[in-house]
Scaffold this motif. Sequence first.
Motif, PDB file in Angstrom:
ATOM      1  N   ALA A   4       0.882  -1.142   0.146  1.00 51.22           N
ATOM      2  CA  ALA A   4       0.111   0.033   0.190  1.00 51.22           C
ATOM      3  C   ALA A   4       1.072   1.079  -0.082  1.00 51.22           C
ATOM      4  O   ALA A   4       1.808   1.404   0.963  1.00 51.22           O
ATOM      5  CB  ALA A   4      -0.843  -0.044   1.214  1.00 51.22           C
ATOM      6  N   THR A   5       0.791   2.058  -1.109  1.00 56.33           N
ATOM      7  CA  THR A   5       1.541   3.165  -1.250  1.00 56.33           C
ATOM      8  C   THR A   5       0.721   4.611  -1.200  1.00 56.33           C
ATOM      9  O   THR A   5      -0.231   4.705  -1.942  1.00 56.33           O
ATOM     10  CB  THR A   5       2.414   3.149  -2.439  1.00 56.33           C
ATOM     11  N   PRO A   6       1.062   5.468  -0.250  1.00 49.51           N
ATOM     12  CA  PRO A   6       0.134   6.567  -0.308  1.00 49.51           C
ATOM     13  C   PRO A   6       0.821   7.504  -1.337  1.00 49.51           C
ATOM     14  O   PRO A   6       1.872   7.604  -1.548  1.00 49.51           O
ATOM     15  CB  PRO A   6       0.445   7.110   1.162  1.00 49.51           C
ATOM     16  N   SER A   7       0.008   8.405  -1.894  1.00 48.04           N
ATOM     17  CA  SER A   7       0.262   9.499  -2.597  1.00 48.04           C
ATOM     18  C   SER A   7      -0.840  10.658  -2.499  1.00 48.04           C
ATOM     19  O   SER A   7      -1.963  10.518  -2.844  1.00 48.04           O
ATOM     20  CB  SER A   7       0.140   9.027  -4.316  1.00 48.04           C
ATOM     21  N   GLY A   8      -0.575  11.649  -1.902  1.00 48.22           N
ATOM     22  CA  GLY A   8      -1.543  12.632  -1.612  1.00 48.22           C
ATOM     23  C   GLY A   8      -2.533  12.281  -0.878  1.00 48.22           C
ATOM     24  O   GLY A   8      -2.302  11.683   0.266  1.00 48.22           O
ATOM     25  N   ASP A   9      -3.771  12.606  -1.335  1.00 47.64           N
ATOM     26  CA  ASP A   9      -4.922  12.123  -0.416  1.00 47.64           C
ATOM     27  C   ASP A   9      -5.397  10.712  -0.854  1.00 47.64           C
ATOM     28  O   ASP A   9      -6.361  10.083  -0.343  1.00 47.64           O
ATOM     29  CB  ASP A   9      -6.216  13.056  -0.934  1.00 47.64           C
ATOM     30  N   GLY A  10      -4.775  10.021  -1.843  1.00 49.36           N
ATOM     31  CA  GLY A  10      -4.922   8.794  -2.473  1.00 49.36           C
ATOM     32  C   GLY A  10      -3.928   8.014  -2.101  1.00 49.36           C
ATOM     33  O   GLY A  10      -2.817   7.936  -1.412  1.00 49.36           O
ATOM     34  N   GLY A  11      -3.850   6.827  -2.868  1.00 52.84           N
ATOM     35  CA  GLY A  11      -2.832   5.677  -2.908  1.00 52.84           C
ATOM     36  C   GLY A  11      -2.963   4.612  -3.681  1.00 52.84           C
ATOM     37  O   GLY A  11      -4.138   4.685  -4.592  1.00 52.84           O
ATOM     38  N   THR A  12      -2.164   3.682  -3.873  1.00 51.97           N
ATOM     39  CA  THR A  12      -1.910   2.644  -4.775  1.00 51.97           C
ATOM     40  C   THR A  12      -1.873   1.443  -3.932  1.00 51.97           C
ATOM     41  O   THR A  12      -1.036   1.361  -3.264  1.00 51.97           O
ATOM     42  CB  THR A  12      -1.069   2.870  -5.903  1.00 51.97           C
ATOM     43  N   VAL A  13      -2.621   0.365  -4.406  1.00 52.17           N
ATOM     44  CA  VAL A  13      -2.332  -0.729  -3.908  1.00 52.17           C
ATOM     45  C   VAL A  13      -1.795  -1.804  -4.891  1.00 52.17           C
ATOM     46  O   VAL A  13      -2.532  -1.743  -5.908  1.00 52.17           O
ATOM     47  CB  VAL A  13      -3.674  -1.668  -3.241  1.00 52.17           C
ATOM     48  N   THR A  14      -0.721  -2.238  -4.725  1.00 55.53           N
ATOM     49  CA  THR A  14       0.087  -3.130  -5.758  1.00 55.53           C
ATOM     50  C   THR A  14       0.005  -4.563  -5.211  1.00 55.53           C
ATOM     51  O   THR A  14       0.445  -4.692  -4.305  1.00 55.53           O
ATOM     52  CB  THR A  14       1.504  -2.402  -5.942  1.00 55.53           C
ATOM     53  N   VAL A  15      -0.467  -5.513  -6.075  1.00 51.40           N
ATOM     54  CA  VAL A  15      -0.578  -6.931  -5.637  1.00 51.40           C
ATOM     55  C   VAL A  15       0.154  -7.798  -6.622  1.00 51.40           C
ATOM     56  O   VAL A  15      -0.017  -7.550  -7.759  1.00 51.40           O
ATOM     57  CB  VAL A  15      -2.108  -7.332  -5.661  1.00 51.40           C
ATOM     58  N   ASP A  16       1.230  -8.439  -5.946  1.00 53.36           N
ATOM     59  CA  ASP A  16       2.116  -9.280  -6.906  1.00 53.36           C
ATOM     60  C   ASP A  16       1.752 -10.771  -6.450  1.00 53.36           C
ATOM     61  O   ASP A  16       1.783 -10.867  -5.065  1.00 53.36           O
ATOM     62  CB  ASP A  16       3.499  -9.104  -6.674  1.00 53.36           C
ATOM     63  N   VAL A  17       1.566 -11.706  -7.487  1.00 54.44           N
ATOM     64  CA  VAL A  17       1.066 -12.901  -7.053  1.00 54.44           C
ATOM     65  C   VAL A  17       2.067 -13.981  -7.971  1.00 54.44           C
ATOM     66  O   VAL A  17       2.395 -13.813  -8.862  1.00 54.44           O
ATOM     67  CB  VAL A  17      -0.331 -13.228  -7.189  1.00 54.44           C
ATOM     68  N   THR A  18       2.051 -15.044  -7.302  1.00 62.51           N
ATOM     69  CA  THR A  18       2.903 -16.257  -8.033  1.00 62.51           C
ATOM     70  C   THR A  18       1.838 -17.323  -7.775  1.00 62.51           C
ATOM     71  O   THR A  18       1.260 -17.710  -6.648  1.00 62.51           O
ATOM     72  CB  THR A  18       4.154 -16.822  -7.164  1.00 62.51           C
ATOM     73  N   VAL A  19       1.259 -17.979  -8.931  1.00 61.23           N
ATOM     74  CA  VAL A  19       0.206 -19.031  -8.744  1.00 61.23           C
ATOM     75  C   VAL A  19       0.905 -20.388  -9.177  1.00 61.23           C
ATOM     76  O   VAL A  19       1.784 -20.370  -9.971  1.00 61.23           O
ATOM     77  CB  VAL A  19      -0.606 -18.799 -10.102  1.00 61.23           C
ATOM     78  N   GLU A  20       0.429 -21.665  -8.494  1.00 58.11           N
ATOM     79  CA  GLU A  20       0.856 -22.775  -8.859  1.00 58.11           C
ATOM     80  C   GLU A  20      -0.246 -23.394  -9.816  1.00 58.11           C
ATOM     81  O   GLU A  20      -1.356 -23.354  -9.467  1.00 58.11           O
ATOM     82  CB  GLU A  20       0.923 -23.462  -7.449  1.00 58.11           C
ATOM     83  N   ARG A  21       0.177 -24.080 -10.799  1.00 58.00           N
ATOM     84  CA  ARG A  21      -0.928 -24.501 -11.541  1.00 58.00           C
ATOM     85  C   ARG A  21      -1.194 -25.901 -11.589  1.00 58.00           C
ATOM     86  O   ARG A  21      -0.035 -26.842 -11.374  1.00 58.00           O
ATOM     87  CB  ARG A  21      -0.466 -24.258 -13.015  1.00 58.00           C
ATOM     88  N   ALA A  22      -2.179 -26.467 -11.953  1.00 60.16           N
ATOM     89  CA  ALA A  22      -2.553 -27.864 -11.940  1.00 60.16           C
ATOM     90  C   ALA A  22      -2.676 -28.026 -13.383  1.00 60.16           C
ATOM     91  O   ALA A  22      -2.810 -29.357 -13.807  1.00 60.16           O
ATOM     92  CB  ALA A  22      -3.738 -28.663 -11.149  1.00 60.16           C
ATOM     93  N   GLY A  23      -2.554 -27.090 -14.166  1.00 51.97           N
ATOM     94  CA  GLY A  23      -2.787 -27.154 -15.728  1.00 51.97           C
ATOM     95  C   GLY A  23      -2.609 -25.937 -16.455  1.00 51.97           C
ATOM     96  O   GLY A  23      -1.929 -25.171 -15.741  1.00 51.97           O
ATOM     97  N   MET A  24      -2.742 -25.881 -17.718  1.00 58.31           N
ATOM     98  CA  MET A  24      -2.193 -24.460 -18.497  1.00 58.31           C
ATOM     99  C   MET A  24      -3.414 -23.549 -18.708  1.00 58.31           C
ATOM    100  O   MET A  24      -3.527 -22.764 -19.529  1.00 58.31           O
ATOM    101  CB  MET A  24      -1.734 -24.999 -19.693  1.00 58.31           C
ATOM    102  N   ASP A  25      -4.790 -23.867 -18.012  1.00 61.64           N
ATOM    103  CA  ASP A  25      -5.817 -22.995 -18.229  1.00 61.64           C
ATOM    104  C   ASP A  25      -5.470 -21.384 -18.012  1.00 61.64           C
ATOM    105  O   ASP A  25      -4.975 -21.156 -16.921  1.00 61.64           O
ATOM    106  CB  ASP A  25      -7.175 -23.267 -17.777  1.00 61.64           C
ATOM    107  N   ALA A  26      -6.213 -20.431 -18.739  1.00 60.89           N
ATOM    108  CA  ALA A  26      -6.185 -19.095 -18.311  1.00 60.89           C
ATOM    109  C   ALA A  26      -6.694 -18.992 -17.097  1.00 60.89           C
ATOM    110  O   ALA A  26      -7.855 -19.583 -17.013  1.00 60.89           O
ATOM    111  CB  ALA A  26      -6.732 -18.309 -19.394  1.00 60.89           C
ATOM    112  N   VAL A  27      -6.423 -18.058 -16.064  1.00 66.96           N
ATOM    113  CA  VAL A  27      -6.917 -17.541 -14.987  1.00 66.96           C
ATOM    114  C   VAL A  27      -7.031 -16.184 -14.925  1.00 66.96           C
ATOM    115  O   VAL A  27      -6.336 -15.405 -15.398  1.00 66.96           O
ATOM    116  CB  VAL A  27      -6.461 -18.330 -13.625  1.00 66.96           C
ATOM    117  N   THR A  28      -8.054 -15.549 -14.081  1.00 65.88           N
ATOM    118  CA  THR A  28      -8.047 -14.169 -13.852  1.00 65.88           C
ATOM    119  C   THR A  28      -7.993 -13.932 -12.499  1.00 65.88           C
ATOM    120  O   THR A  28      -8.421 -14.512 -11.280  1.00 65.88           O
ATOM    121  CB  THR A  28      -9.621 -13.555 -14.139  1.00 65.88           C
ATOM    122  N   LEU A  29      -6.870 -12.721 -12.356  1.00 66.74           N
ATOM    123  CA  LEU A  29      -6.704 -12.310 -10.988  1.00 66.74           C
ATOM    124  C   LEU A  29      -7.462 -10.835 -10.830  1.00 66.74           C
ATOM    125  O   LEU A  29      -7.043  -9.992 -11.511  1.00 66.74           O
ATOM    126  CB  LEU A  29      -5.071 -11.970 -10.939  1.00 66.74           C
TER     127      LEU A  29
END
Length: 824
Positions: A203-228
């Motif tokens: 969570a990074t503040p900036s002025g009156d607002g801010g940004t949430v940055t999410v980094d993920v690593t997924v483990e797969r059981a197949g090669m299907d596309a997924v949505t984060l």
Amino acid sequence: MTTALTFRPIDTGWTLRASAGPAPTGFDGAIPAAVPGCVHTDLLSAGLIPDPFLDDNESALAWIGLVDWTYSTTFAWNQDAADRTDLVFQGLDTVTTIRLNGREIGATANQHRSYRFDVQGVLVEGENELVVAFRSPIKYANEQSVALGVRQRPYPLPYDAIRKSACSFGWDWGIATYTSGIVKPVGLESWSVARLAETRVVATPSGDGGTVTVDVTVERAGMDAVTLTVRAAGAEASTVIASGDRARVALDLADVKRWWPAGYGAQPLYDVEVELAASNGSVLDRTTRRVGFRDVRWDLTPDESGTPFTLVVNDQPIFVKGVNWIPDDALTVRVTRDRLRRRFAQALDANLNLIRVWGGGLYESDDFYELADELGLLVWQDFLFACAAYAEEDPLRSEIEAEARENITRLGHHASLVLLTGNNENLWGYEDWGWKLRLDGKTWGAHYYYELFPALVAELAPHVPYAPGSPFSPGMGWDGRQQTGPHPNDELHGSMHLWEQWNRRDWTTYREHTPRFVAEFGWQGPPAWSTLVRSVSDTPLTPESPGMIVHQKAMEGNTKLTNGLIPHFRLPEDMETWHWAMQLNQALAVRTALEHFRSWAPRTQGAIVWQLNDCWPVTSWAAIDGDERPKPLYYGLKNAFAPRTVTIQPRDGGLAAVLSNDTAEAWSGELVARRLSFDGAELDAFTAELSLAPRETVVVALPAGVAQAQDVAGELVVAGVGEVRGFWFFAEPRDSALGAAQVEVSTTAGDGGTLATLTAQTLVRELTLLVDKVDPDAVASDALVTLLPGESTTVLVRHDGPVLAASTLSDPRVLRTANELVVS
């Protein structure tokens, strides 16, 4: 069919038995076991061992650490639609071989990480048997020490050769337990398509607002596309992960409030929901992180005095009022969220704003850091290395990298986390404790502190500051052969540990040091009387009776207690007065140091006392003992760290009143400084109108008429603004004319207990009510109060039951002062 991730705990039907080693007869049969739990708590529940914390039961139970223990259970399982089923251990202490249905599926050797095993092909329909066989931690550590090469450490057993809490092998305040057990939940995790293997949120503040940055690593059981998908504060953003195992989503928020440390503002927190979904929209996995928006950095910009070590949050310099933290129970599985909340409430009541999690203990539970976020307690987290040289070779090296990766990822999002530190005292030890000669070219940990950890922090949590060690001087480095730059414990640069006072010198010599930041210092004292007599049953009870010595772990601890007391007070002959004298001297030593360090702000920008808490009943440096009772030291912290203070300090051959305003509001008023005789007569006076800005410290030199005594044994200086005041005595108590304390006590009903009004008829120093002697659960609101003749103070004694009689609180066993340690 797509199924969401589910976790099924395996927490019933467990049994424990001794499988090898010197266990007494009768321990090889099945003993009911709790999971999570440990061998000690299971044996206690079964009534098979006495309480290890009492008398000398520690040595009577040392065999537990030499035994191999086996946990086993059975559980039912039926094939489901999931692509994968993993057996997940969130925490194992420590060295195990794991078998499922007779097949070995894995082995572990690290308390500080979790483990996951794909068991889809090992599970059977119906009944399944799970066995976790633990090796003796003592035997394993000794074997590894030989295999890796013996290295330097302060204690006999090689805790440095095993990734287990160092203090479980004993410390100079800690019982040796050598625990084993399944200390965190275990269960089956079933999932399909993909799961969130790693989630990092910033969570990074900036002025009156801010940004949430999410980094993920997924483990797969197949090669299907997924949505984060990421959701926070009513906003949402998504990305499709068509291939690969990593993704990032940034979510901009127009209006968020800043998170502040305790004493500096509020602690607003925001839930960040992270969701992984299949192509058909069905949810595969989700997790939530609570974040606070704040900037944090440590100002290390060199100045004319050296190199500061100043914490800055949201561009506001913070004077750190800190304490070091050890595991709150030597049997750590007994530490609950409620217990942590009680400890943190005590910390806040003592005006603290930072807790340093020391490197010989644990990466604490999620509860710990979540509560710190909620309450505004800053956290300085050591990596788990303490006072020893550590091998840089495998298998240790790989385990250390795995645990560091996991814990940086787990902790990095917490608003309270303001520093990750490579180790406790190892940089210092390498320089000054003879390691270089005795290592004779062996590795000692430099790779971890100067290379591995900073690289991992930069990769996984670049927003979290990092220091290679404590103590540490900015500008230090490692050239592959030796440390370069300033000495690690140089008081002109960075953080410093001060231990010469306790070990060899009087506590008044703290005033010889003006470090930029103090990360460790402290003084010993016994636990509360109720705690002491509950845990030690010696008859007679004396400072050197057998149980007392078992519960005094410091080298020459009692000798140092005596040597530290004699310059200030007479050594009492009876046990209860000895107990009070040592508790009082502990409080005075640390309070004196804290008032001195604070008086040098902003040159000195923080102090972290060793230590807040205890893990069992023991004579130690703690402010809160092993039964959760505050010692007089606790009130020394509370008073020295008050938002506004006035203290009298030696300056330039004279005396000065130092006013500290650690609040967000200006502080104005008349400073009144008076030199008085012990009977209260005014001998000289000085006044000055003052106005302090928020967070300002002001030094006011006192004129000679106030600062110089005509009768050093019978005079004092009092300086204050309104009710905020400080004292200076020209002579040590034992060399002064301090007479017997005469205190009148009256009591009335108070909110949650008894309100005691204490009126001094004579000069009374460090008035304290040892209320646990009246009721073991009673707690006083204040202590260490100095009163001039005719002055009164009111103390709330919180307890259950009817109002306490004045005669009960005026009992000389309960009402204690410094006076009786002077008057023979």
